[in-house]
Motif scaffolding. Structure first.
Motif, short mmCIF file in Angstrom:
data_model
loop_
_atom_site.label_atom_id
_atom_site.label_comp_id
_atom_site.label_asym_id
_atom_site.label_seq_id
_atom_site.Cartn_x
_atom_site.Cartn_y
_atom_site.Cartn_z
N ARG A 1 1.00 -1.35 -0.14
CA ARG A 1 0.00 0.40 -0.23
C ARG A 1 1.19 1.42 -0.04
NH1 ARG A 1 -3.53 -0.23 5.36
NH2 ARG A 1 -1.30 -1.29 6.54
N SER B 1 -2.33 5.04 2.72
CA SER B 1 -3.39 4.30 2.90
C SER B 1 -2.96 3.41 4.14
CB SER B 1 -3.73 2.67 1.76
OG SER B 1 -3.64 3.69 0.18
N SER C 1 1.50 3.68 -8.65
CA SER C 1 -0.13 3.60 -8.50
C SER C 1 -0.07 2.76 -9.02
CB SER C 1 -0.97 4.68 -7.99
OG SER C 1 -0.92 5.32 -9.56
N GLN D 1 -7.26 -3.61 -7.27
CA GLN D 1 -7.20 -2.27 -6.13
C GLN D 1 -8.17 -3.39 -5.83
OE1 GLN D 1 -5.05 0.43 -5.73
NE2 GLN D 1 -3.98 -1.54 -7.16
N ASP E 1 -4.35 2.53 -2.00
CA ASP E 1 -3.85 2.10 -3.11
C ASP E 1 -3.11 1.27 -3.19
OD1 ASP E 1 -3.28 2.94 -6.14
OD2 ASP E 1 -2.32 4.68 -5.02
#
Length: 465
Positions: free
Chosen positions: A258, A262, A332, A345, A351
């Motif tokens: 992550r 996040s 990402s 995801q 993320d």
């Protein structure tokens, strides 16, 4: 010059040439040798114990287990081993959270050497499926950080988490029984997830000390190594010695991570509440964390520290070679153009980052080096598809050579379509079906399209041998 001198000169030249050719491997061995550590071998040699190739890795949730799975997938491909993979109806997991059964294994992946996809542990079924000399391994994580990760990752799937106002971890832990329903969909993510994954009773009261002790003892009896996520590299050193593997066999890149945004920091008092709510997991972690350090002490702290340093140096060299001489930037999912490299995801609130290879990296790279770099960063769902495709091709090509009597005894009862049941796992990534005929319709990013095509073609050819 006498024949003896000529022979000695020849030996000297040959030795220097060998050391230059395998300089990195030689330095690993020599550094360990000076400490009196067990030899770090890089190539098979007469008299050395062969690598152990039958491994069952219980992939637990949010414990760095995806990184470990990737390592095992690559080891299996490199050594032409068979990995047990789920039937299409199970997606990329063995129909988790249902208790594992051999009916969940795709018939084209039998008989297996390695099994490593998510499942709920069922010792009897695994022993029926796997070779008798299979070594069982799993991994645990500190309950506080693990529960925070579970709460964030599955917040939109686990009803026990979804009904908490404002997605507040503090609110959940203040009154967990207000939100938690033991028999509800995905409830295994909300309490004692490690215990559940290991086949235990996640809702056994914390006061039942007899059950807790017996469960820990059973896990210790079945699993030869219980890795600890916070000491991943040290755990890999133990794994390498347990399986008689090379240092090259345990190289990895971190996967399924992550972004810092996040993650949430645990406020004072929360770790204690998490441990109380997940008392069985806490007992498991404390026991096997202590066990890990006893094993490391027996191997020798100096030897372990040296191997960890060598492992990290080798990883950095590998990363730089795969990413154009520099360390990779985590991206990402939205930034990764090649869908074959885009991690799944769980929601818009979390993320998960991955990697994208440089567009010009194929220049000067051998096909083997290209394949290694691509597989090192390939997410779980995509790698499972690629591996199933290659193993199915090998199975079809060898099918004509086998008589019915030679078929694996588990092949006949395997069902490729399972009875309908309520799914209790998050939906897979777009287009992740694990069927042998599934193909991605996305176009890889410029510079990597040829890589993906080459790897799929080369992997199929290699597995068909």
């Amino acid at each position: 010059m006498s024949q003896k001198k000529i022979f000695l000169v020849f030996v000297a030249i040959s030795t220097v040439s060998l050391l230059l050719h395998h300089g990195g491997h030689f330095s690993w061995t020599m550094e360990a040798f000076h400490l009196g550590c067990p030899a770090l071998r890089s190539h098979p040699a007469a008299g050395l114990k062969p690598k152990h190739t039958n491994v069952a890795f219980l992939k637990t949730h949010k414990t760095a287990s995806t990184t470990m799975q990737n390592l095992l997938f690559r080891f299996a491909e490199h050594n032409n081993l068979t990995v047990a993979l789920p039937v299409q109806a199970c997606s990329h997991q063995f129909c988790y959270p249902r208790s594992f059964t051999s009916h969940f294994v795709h018939s084209h992946t039998l008989p297996p050497n390695i099994i490593t996809s998510h499942m709920r542990f069922n010792k009897a079924e695994l022993q029926r499926l796997m070779p008798n000399d299979t070594i069982y391994v799993t991994i645990l994580r500190e309950p506080g950080s693990m529960f925070e990760s579970l709460f964030s990752y599955y917040n939109q799937y686990c009803q026990s988490f979804k009904r908490v106002p404002n997605g507040s971890l503090e609110a959940f832990l203040e009154e967990p029984w207000r939100y938690y329903r033991p028999d509800e969909k995905d409830s295994m993510y909300a309490r004692n997830t490690l215990t559940f994954d290991l086949g235990g009773d996640k809702d056994r009261p914390a006061t039942d000390v007899v059950y807790a002790r017996a469960f820990v003892a059973e896990v210790e009896r079945v699993f030869s190594l219980v890795m600890i996520a916070e000491y991943f590299d040290e755990s890999l050193v133990l794994l390498r010695h347990l399986l008689s593997w090379d240092l090259d066999d345990i190289l990895y890149f971190k996967l399924n991570m992550r972004t810092p945004s996040s993650k949430r920091s645990l406020t004072p008092g929360l770790p204690a509440k998490i441990r109380a709510w997940n008392s069985l997991d806490a007992r498991l972690y404390d026991h096997f964390n202590a066990s890990l350090w006893r094993q490391l002490s027996a191997l020798g702290p100096a030897c372990v520290a040296r191997e960890v340093r060598l492992l990290r140096r080798a990883q950095e060299r590998l990363m730089r070679s795969c990413f154009g001489g520099r360390m990779p930037l985590l991206r990402s999912a939205a930034q990764i153009k090649n869908k074959d490299l885009r991690p799944w995801q769980p929601s818009g609130k979390v993320d998960i980052v991955g990697y994208d290879l440089p567009v010009n990296l194929s220049r000067g790279f051998s096909s083997q080096a290209q394949e290694l770099c691509l597989k090192l960063i390939m997410p779980e769902v995509q790698y499972t598809r690629v591996l199933l495709r290659s193993q199915s091709l090998r199975y079809r090509r060898s099918y004509q050579l086998r008589s019915p009597q030679q078929s694996h005894p588990l092949q006949q009862p395997i069902r490729t379509v399972l009875p309908r049941h309520r799914s209790q796992q998050p939906p897979a990534a777009p287009g992740p079906a694990s069927g042998t005929g599934s193909t991605s319709t996305s176009k890889p990013a410029a510079g990597t399209q040829g890589w993906t095509t080459k790897i799929r073609s080369k992997s199929s050819q290699t597995q068909a041998s």
